[in-house]
Write an enzyme that holds these catalytic residues in place. Structure first.
Site, PDB file in Angstrom:
ATOM      1  N   GLN A  26      24.971 -39.775  70.340  1.00 46.08           N
ATOM      2  CA  GLN A  26      25.944 -40.048  72.206  1.00 46.08           C
ATOM      3  C   GLN A  26      26.682 -39.025  71.867  1.00 46.08           C
ATOM      4  O   GLN A  26      27.000 -38.669  70.611  1.00 46.08           O
ATOM      5  CB  GLN A  26      27.340 -41.735  71.872  1.00 46.08           C
ATOM      6  CG  GLN A  26      26.440 -42.769  72.432  1.00 46.08           C
ATOM      7  CD  GLN A  26      27.604 -43.890  72.221  1.00 46.08           C
ATOM      8  OE1 GLN A  26      28.203 -44.146  71.420  1.00 46.08           O
ATOM      9  NE2 GLN A  26      26.155 -45.482  72.742  1.00 46.08           N
ATOM     10  N   GLU A  77      26.565 -51.110  89.595  1.00 43.84           N
ATOM     11  CA  GLU A  77      27.030 -51.873  90.298  1.00 43.84           C
ATOM     12  C   GLU A  77      28.126 -52.281  89.160  1.00 43.84           C
ATOM     13  O   GLU A  77      27.611 -51.718  87.810  1.00 43.84           O
ATOM     14  CB  GLU A  77      26.053 -52.779  89.279  1.00 43.84           C
ATOM     15  CG  GLU A  77      25.610 -54.363  89.227  1.00 43.84           C
ATOM     16  CD  GLU A  77      24.589 -55.156  88.727  1.00 43.84           C
ATOM     17  OE1 GLU A  77      24.957 -56.436  88.493  1.00 43.84           O
ATOM     18  OE2 GLU A  77      24.179 -55.083  88.633  1.00 43.84           O
ATOM     19  N   HIS A  87      23.433 -36.770  76.936  1.00 39.91           N
ATOM     20  CA  HIS A  87      22.456 -37.172  76.688  1.00 39.91           C
ATOM     21  C   HIS A  87      22.267 -37.855  78.376  1.00 39.91           C
ATOM     22  O   HIS A  87      21.575 -38.427  79.154  1.00 39.91           O
ATOM     23  CB  HIS A  87      21.249 -38.157  76.042  1.00 39.91           C
ATOM     24  CG  HIS A  87      20.955 -37.037  74.879  1.00 39.91           C
ATOM     25  ND1 HIS A  87      20.231 -35.914  74.990  1.00 39.91           N
ATOM     26  CD2 HIS A  87      21.637 -37.259  73.653  1.00 39.91           C
ATOM     27  CE1 HIS A  87      19.833 -35.623  73.840  1.00 39.91           C
ATOM     28  NE2 HIS A  87      20.674 -36.217  73.029  1.00 39.91           N
TER      29      HIS A  87
END
Length: 426
Positions: A255, A283, A259
């Protein structure tokens, strides 16, 4: 009260303020409560020495979906829940360690069945001892990514002093071995997405996009799992589809390296090429996902003619909506945010007139919910008694609304500036 006490995994003392008023037995039992976010230890293993290297260990952000809202396991001191994954194919080592168990010290007190809770989310076939796990690690050289290669990119690693190569693939359940791999991969969702759930992999409308790192080991090229995204293809009458991003996760060791943006842009470009795709949605997107999407969509849109500085200063237009939808599969709502971000870049906020024009333009959109409330009140006037109408009006403080509107605007501009700063560095 006892159930609300949480101790650390390394025999941490329970704070004195929390134990006042408890009996001696209750105090001793409180020492057997452990924070499962600390107890769970995750690894992505590339080399045998990683098993003993604490620097390769990371912990969950959440564990409530497995251990309840308190994120606590009762009955252990020094609890460690080891979940180690081989970096590429994610073969798993699962083991529980502890220094003391409550039923060794107290009669008629049972410890939580931690093993059963973990077994509910990890697929069968895992290792329970390090020797078997290391034997599987030696076969990792045979692992290759699933599906079709979509994109290759490099990121400079300061620590290694070299560029690291990454690849993004599109896979589906027809790929040999992918179903079993996905069962292992999706277990990470429980630890890093607050409201995660496993999907129905037998539904053929799911697409899977995977990120891998290429690395060298003993002269061979191997692949490590970096993250993934699932997308569901909804039908839109009469002959279109609307891909909806459902799950997206970049694993913690990767992280902050860019990416997520590479993955989201690659997925957008994949669907952009399809004439049957109407637009791409998400969503229940998190705040971080929205910021990531802002960056990616602005990057894609900034070179479109309709977003030239001259046209931006003329205001939001149907031309922008049409071109973004037809060329980039971006819906009207997302196009509006892109417009506001790019117009901020084109606006001299030090110029009073330009700044005022931009502020009013954005606030006209933000004020929509307030105007809706006012329309509802106008309807109420025709059917409510005076005293009922007074109660409704008392709920609306116009000064408070103005303050909330200004606060929303300032927060939005702050978010937009961060997108533009990142764009300038890209």
């Amino acid at each position: 009260m006892l159930l609300s006490l949480i101790c650390g995994v390394r025999d941490a003392a329970v704070p004195l303020s929390l134990t006042r008023g408890l009996t001696t037995t209750e105090k001793k039992l409180a020492e057997y409560k452990c924070n499962t976010n600390e107890a769970i230890q995750l690894k992505l293993v590339r080399f045998p020495e990683d098993l003993e290297d604490e620097n390769t260990t990371f912990n969950p952000e959440y564990s409530h979906q497995v251990f309840g809202d308190d994120e606590v396991a009762f009955g252990y001191k020094g609890l460690k829940i080891l979940l180690y994954y081989i970096a590429g194919n994610l073969s798993t080592l699962f083991r529980i360690e502890y220094t003391s168990r409550v039923n060794e010290k107290f009669d008629c007190v049972e410890a939580d069945d931690v093993e059963s809770k973990i077994r509910e989310i990890i697929p069968p076939g895992f290792c329970t001892n390090s020797d078997d796990f290391v034997s599987l690690l030696e076969k990792e050289v045979n692992f290759k990514p699933f599906g079709m290669l979509l994109h290759t990119y490099s990121i400079h690693n300061e620590e290694a002093g070299e560029d690291i190569t990454y690849q993004i693939y599109k896979a589906d359940m027809t790929c040999p071995g992918f179903r079993e791999y996905h069962e292992r991969l999706q277990t990470f969702l429980m630890w890093f997405i607050e409201t995660a759930s496993f999907i129905d992999v037998d539904d053929e409308r799911w697409n899977y996009f995977l990120v891998f790192e290429k690395y060298n080991k003993d002269g061979a090229t191997l692949f490590a799992t970096v993250g993934y995204m699932t997308v569901y293809n909804y039908y839109v009458y009469p002959d279109k589809t609307r891909p909806r991003v459902s799950q997206m996760l970049i694993l913690p060791p990767f992280q902050g390296e860019g990416h997520g943006a590479q993955l989201l842009e690659t997925v957008h470009r994949y669907y952009m090429s399809s004439p049957t795709v109407l637009d791409i949605t998400a969503e229940d997107p998190s705040e971080n996902y929205v910021k990531l999407r802002d960056f990616v969509l602005v990057k894609l849109c900034q070179d479109l003619v309709c977003f030239s500085p001259v046209k931006l200063m003329q205001g939001f237009s149907q031309e922008m909506v049409t071109e973004a939808q037809q060329k980039l599969k971006i819906n009207k709502q997302h196009t509006r945010r892109v417009y506001e971000i790019l117009r901020l870049r084109a606006t001299n906020m030090g110029d009073a007139e330009q700044s005022r024009s931009y502020r009013l333009d954005v606030k006209r959109r933000l004020i929509g919910p307030y105007k809706k409330k006012q329309r509802e009140l106008a309807k109420m006037r025709r059917c409510l008694r005076p005293e009922e109408m007074t109660n409704q009006l008392n709920q609306i403080d116009l000064n408070l609304q103005r303050e909330q509107l200004e606060e929303s605007f300032q927060q939005l501009v702050s978010d937009y500036r961060r997108v533009l700063e990142r764009l300038a560095q890209a």
